[in-house]
Design an enzyme around this catalytic site. Structure first.
Site, PDB file in Angstrom:
ATOM      1  CB  ILE A 461     -10.768 -73.056  83.681  1.00  0.00           C
ATOM      2  CG1 ILE A 461     -10.830 -71.557  84.015  1.00  0.00           C
ATOM      3  CG2 ILE A 461     -12.133 -73.569  83.275  1.00  0.00           C
ATOM      4  CD1 ILE A 461     -11.207 -70.698  82.802  1.00  0.00           C
ATOM      5  CB  THR A 463      -9.646 -69.063  87.892  1.00  0.00           C
ATOM      6  OG1 THR A 463     -10.696 -70.013  88.135  1.00  0.00           O
ATOM      7  CG2 THR A 463      -9.669 -68.682  86.433  1.00  0.00           C
ATOM      8  NE  ARG A 625     -14.678 -59.060 100.870  1.00  0.00           N
ATOM      9  CZ  ARG A 625     -14.609 -58.413 102.032  1.00  0.00           C
ATOM     10  NH1 ARG A 625     -13.506 -58.461 102.738  1.00  0.00           N
ATOM     11  NH2 ARG A 625     -15.631 -57.729 102.476  1.00  0.00           N
ATOM     12  CB  ILE A 626      -7.772 -59.624  96.591  1.00  0.00           C
ATOM     13  CG1 ILE A 626      -7.682 -58.456  95.589  1.00  0.00           C
ATOM     14  CG2 ILE A 626      -6.920 -60.803  96.131  1.00  0.00           C
ATOM     15  CD1 ILE A 626      -8.183 -58.778  94.198  1.00  0.00           C
ATOM     16  CD  GLN A 635      -6.608 -66.448  87.124  1.00  0.00           C
ATOM     17  OE1 GLN A 635      -7.186 -66.137  86.087  1.00  0.00           O
ATOM     18  NE2 GLN A 635      -6.020 -67.601  87.270  1.00  0.00           N
ATOM     19  CE  LYS A 697     -13.789 -53.682  91.274  1.00  0.00           C
ATOM     20  NZ  LYS A 697     -13.800 -52.247  90.843  1.00  0.00           N
ATOM     21  N   GLY A 700      -9.947 -62.593  86.177  1.00  0.00           N
ATOM     22  CA  GLY A 700      -9.428 -63.629  85.288  1.00  0.00           C
ATOM     23  C   GLY A 700      -9.008 -63.151  83.923  1.00  0.00           C
ATOM     24  CD  GLU A 701     -12.653 -62.604  80.540  1.00  0.00           C
ATOM     25  OE1 GLU A 701     -12.848 -63.023  79.405  1.00  0.00           O
ATOM     26  OE2 GLU A 701     -13.553 -62.058  81.225  1.00  0.00           O
TER      27      GLU A 701
END
Lengths: 735, 156
Positions: A461, A463, A625-626, A635, A697, A700-701
């Site tokens: 969407i 992300t 971990r990114i 984001q 983790k 997005g929010e």
């Protein structure tokens, strides 16, 4: 096969793989698809909030040029109900004459062009028998649903602890209704061929759309295909199968033509959910030296008459701080309003505003720095379960954020910092975001030319799912990124969950991880058929993958290429499936952690005009971990813009007498524009999470959360005024 | 018949319905779906295209009004498959997420440079405020435009 120890592809800021498609206009969204013989649908909405349709005059519409069909409750086919689980599908549209909210569909018109369909829709006359609508969250006649999600919690003796506390903070807060307003107008294009149905739809959950359409129209699920290669944003709005989707499929079936429906912007305010209004009450008890002794948090949010909605606000107070006595209670109130629904960070957005504002109030009452107060009550273990966190770097978030912001320059006394005529305020908030992960499946294929195709029926969407899964698969298969394609948005792929709850990256990443491991194992099995293979007898743990080859760990020369193994066995390609289902916290012996974060905000307030602006935002985020720092930063930035919207602008205003939304356009419903947004500083701290195999983790929010509190706290610091209602508009600042 | 000149190509259109907007003509009749509809009310900027070198909202412009005007859409911005510098900068700075507003943002940004309004970050922010981005990519949009403006702007 050891993985992700020294990643090559994940981590750095890779450009989006779909970037060139999006900047050239080549990316195709659901409303960009068409059929040569397609017809167009237009909707007619109720202009009362409660009552019945008493009279329908469709004659003028039916005889209007180009009109193919007019469907109302009088002639629409009866459909079965859709799934009632998590994020239930609203009841079938046009099933009876009852009106439960302003904007409910009362008719759909199908014509040969969109202009003719909408012109004919305006010629339908509807007579109503109105009833008195329930519209006020405080209306005592409205049905109340206590503890609607079983999330209420209570431990210790909160009442007694509040009685004994040295200091008690008690206050009520409100948050406004917000409307998701993704920029992409939600659209559906439905085409039937017998009992098979193909649908392009603006959804965040294609497999749910497929299941719903099959169930409601009574056709086999295998014959329904849902496609969504790109979607113009969602922010939660695409998590349900809304009535317009059903109506489009119904119209296509009735007319025997492919039918396309593009919602109008005003329809986007009533037809695809919104963030509910809340009223919340909080009491916090503490000792004089700033130890929390009690938190009591109660929240009430709104829900449609026949709707459901997951909006745990008070629950936020059960996961944030170490506190021996906590009570959290949520309830919903049923009103004659359009469906409430998830909007980016549901529950967390509003609950965090209250908790983190109240903590700021407490810090002021105690004369303890807001950051120091949070550190004194740091939750070293999960407060509710007592389990250790799967990861938690909130302390580092506070430290890094404070350092980069220059929090130590804050002069504690409200109203004491100025720049020219402007009052300057520093505010902060902490975030302990919830964890969510659903089961997911994926399939990975490596072909004879050494390219890989990995896919799952999920959505991107905006992300960055296409990109980060390409990176991850490249990492796990030892291929260059340009040799890997990730496919999504098609229900003919293995089923995946919704893009929601900040849970897709962990769910899908874990499934892709499993699929890629299974695929390498399949290549080992294929290689083992030849006893002379350098890989004969190897298990996954014995090998590594690099440069399109599988080889023994530490011995790059002792291996075979994927292409070589396939050629040797006479195979075109090898595929493997993978799935992921999260463990329970008890099985894992740890509390699965969502992301953590700290926000630091500088605001400017014009004391005479009440103008408020955000001058700086510093965010420090523990996102595990990114996978792609550039996209993860986007984001956080994007969430922050949404949080500024919630804090300062966004308010869906309904007429209290009729329930009509009075500002249902993008000219009237204010969202942040470019000039409202300052530059932002984003840092990622912490490391891989222990709960899933790839250590991620969802981020997005969380970017939205904490902004309302940080801004309100900064406004208090600038002005000495405690604003307990968002959005913080000029009138609230001047009063 | 009406002739629309889009991206340097003349299209003869039978505009049987006077209500057809330029936006719908581009999308539905010419198949140029890169230009997006976000509100159809002139409030979001997603439908921004160039007409005779100026940015306009194609949802508030009737197709029949465009005869004889030079329309450029996102599809006509690159040359021979090579991205326009603004398109490149948007990718590099991750100046979009869902991508739905992006065509409008880029068309607006290219015109902004031609208008001479990209001299400062404050100007870029102000004069790009007619293009909403609900994903919230604004800081990256500013960074992309700043870079192209600093490099001389690229061709329009």
């Amino acid at each position: 096969m050891t993985i992700l120890e020294r990643p090559r592809h994940v981590g750095p800021g890779v450009d989006r793989v779909d970037g060139p498609q999006k900047v050239t206009g080549a990316a195709r969204y659901p409303n960009d698809f068409s059929h040569p013989d397609m017809a167009h649908a237009a909707l007619v909405r109720a202009t009362i909030a409660a009552g019945r349709v008493a009279r329908l005059d469709t004659g003028a519409a039916e005889s209007a040029p180009g009109v193919l069909a007019v469907l109302t409750h009088l002639n629409a086919p009866r459909l079965a109900t859709g799934p009632s689980a998590l994020l239930a599908t609203p009841p079938p549209p046009l099933r009876d004459d009852r009106i439960l909210y302003y904007g409910q569909y009362v008719a759909v018109v199908v014509a040969d062009t969109p202009e003719r369909a909408s012109a004919a829709a305006r010629r339908i006359e509807v007579g109503y028998e109105p009833a008195e609508p329930l519209l006020d969250i405080h209306d005592p006649r409205a049905e109340r649903l206590p503890d609607p999600w079983g999330s209420d919690a209570s431990w210790g003796d909160t009442r007694a602890a509040l009685d004994d506390a040295h200091v008690v903070i008690e206050a009520s807060y409100t948050t406004a209704e917000n409307t998701n307003n993704p920029l992409g107008l939600f659209s559906t294009l439905a085409e039937w061929d017998g009992d098979t149905l193909t649908v392009h739809d603006s959804t965040q959950w294609p497999t749910r759309v497929r299941a719903t359409l099959a169930q409601m129209f009574g056709v086999p699920e295998a014959g329904v295909r849902v496609l969504v290669l790109y979607v113009g944003g969602g922010f939660g709005a695409g998590l349900r199968v809304w009535p317009h989707v059903i109506l489009t499929a119904m119209a296509a079936r009735q007319t025997g033509r492919p039918v396309k429906l593009v919602m109008t912007r005003p329809e986007m305010f009533t037809g695809i959910g919104h963030r509910p209004a809340t009223v919340q009450h909080i009491r916090i008890g503490a000792t004089r030296d700033g130890r929390l002794t009690a938190i009591e948090h109660e929240s009430r949010s709104t829900v449609a008459i026949e709707g459901d909605n997951i909006e745990p606000c008070a629950t936020v107070s059960t996961a944030a701080y170490a506190c021996p006595n906590v009570t959290a209670h949520d309830e919903q109130v049923r009103l004659n309003i359009p469906w409430t629904n998830s909007m980016r960070a549901p529950g967390e957005a509003q609950g965090n505003f209250v908790l983190e504002s109240a903590i700021d109030e407490l810090s002021h009452a105690l004369g303890i720095d807001p950051l120091e107060l949070r550190l004194r009550n740091y939750a070293e273990v999960h407060p509710r379960s007592g389990l250790p966190w799967s990861s938690k770097a909130l302390r580092e978030c506070y430290e890094v954020g404070a350092e980069r912001f220059g929090w130590s320059r804050r002069v504690p006394e409200p109203g004491s910092m100025r720049e020219g005529d402007w009052l300057v305020g520093y505010g902060m908030a902490g975030i302990s975001y919830f964890w969510y992960q659903a089961p997911c499946q994926a399939r990975a294929t490596v072909r004879g030319d050494g390219t890989a195709y990995v896919r799952s029926a999920v959505t991107d969407i905006g992300t960055g799912t296409y990109t980060i899964m390409t990176q991850l698969a490249a990492e796990l298969l030892g291929l260059e990124q340009d040799r890997v394609t990730f496919g999504l948005g098609d229900t003919s792929m293995p089923p995946g969950p919704q893009a929601g709850g900040s849970g897709l990256t962990a769910a899908l990443g874990s499934a892709v991880h499993a699929a890629c491991r299974n695929l390498v194992r399949a290549f080992l099995d294929a290689a083992a058929a030849d006893p002379a293979s350098p890989l004969a007898g190897c298990d996954l743990d014995d090998v590594a993958v690099t440069g399109g080859r599988v080889h023994r760990v530490g011995e790059p020369e002792r291996g075979e290429s994927y292409a070589g193994i396939l050629a040797m066995r006479g195979l075109d390609e090898l595929s493997a499936d993978g799935d992921s289902t999260p463990r329970t916290p008890q099985e894992a012996g740890m509390a699965p952690a969502g992301p953590f974060g700290a926000r630091f905000v500088e605001v400017r307030v014009d004391p005479e005009l009440g103008r408020l602006s955000v001058a700086r935002v510093v965010s420090a985020i523990d996102g595990g971990r990114i996978l792609n720092e550039k996209l993860a930063r986007s984001q956080i930035i994007g969430g922050t813009v949404g949080g500024i919207g919630m804090a300062m602008f966004e308010d869906t205003v309904s007429d209290p007498g009729t329930g009509r939304i009075a500002n249902a356009t993008l000219g009237d419903y204010l969202v942040p524009v470019n000039a409202d947004i300052p530059d932002m500083d984003v840092s990622f701290v912490g490391g891989p999470d222990a709960f899933n195999p790839i250590g991620v983790k969802g981020v997005g929010e969380i970017g939205l959360v904490g902004m309302a509190a940080a801004i309100a706290n900064a406004v208090f610091h600038a002005t000495g005024k405690r604003i307990r209602s968002v959005p913080i508009t000029i009138d609230r600042l001047l009063l | 018949m009406t002739t629309l000149t889009v991206n340097g190509v003349d299209h003869r259109l039978d505009l049987d319905d006077a209500r057809v907007t330029l936006l719908d003509a581009l999308r539905d009749r010419l198949g140029l779906t890169g230009t997006k509809k976000g509100c159809d009310q002139g409030a979001c900027g997603a439908c921004t295209v160039m007409a005779d070198g100026k940015r306009i909202l194609s949802c508030l412009t009737l197709a029949a009004q465009c005869e004889g005007r030079e329309i450029i859409t996102i599809e006509g911005l690159g040359v021979d498959g090579v991205l326009h510098p603004m398109q490149e900068a948007f990718v590099r700075h991750d100046a979009f997420q869902c991508g739905y507003c992006t065509s409008g943002q880029i068309m607006s940004a290219v015109c902004l440079l031609a208008e001479g309004r990209a001299g400062s970050d404050a100007d870029i922010r102000e004069f790009m405020s007619g293009n909403l981005c609900r994903c919230g990519a604004y800081p990256n949009i500013v960074a992309a435009i700043r870079e192209v403006a600093g490099a001389g702007g690229g061709h329009a």
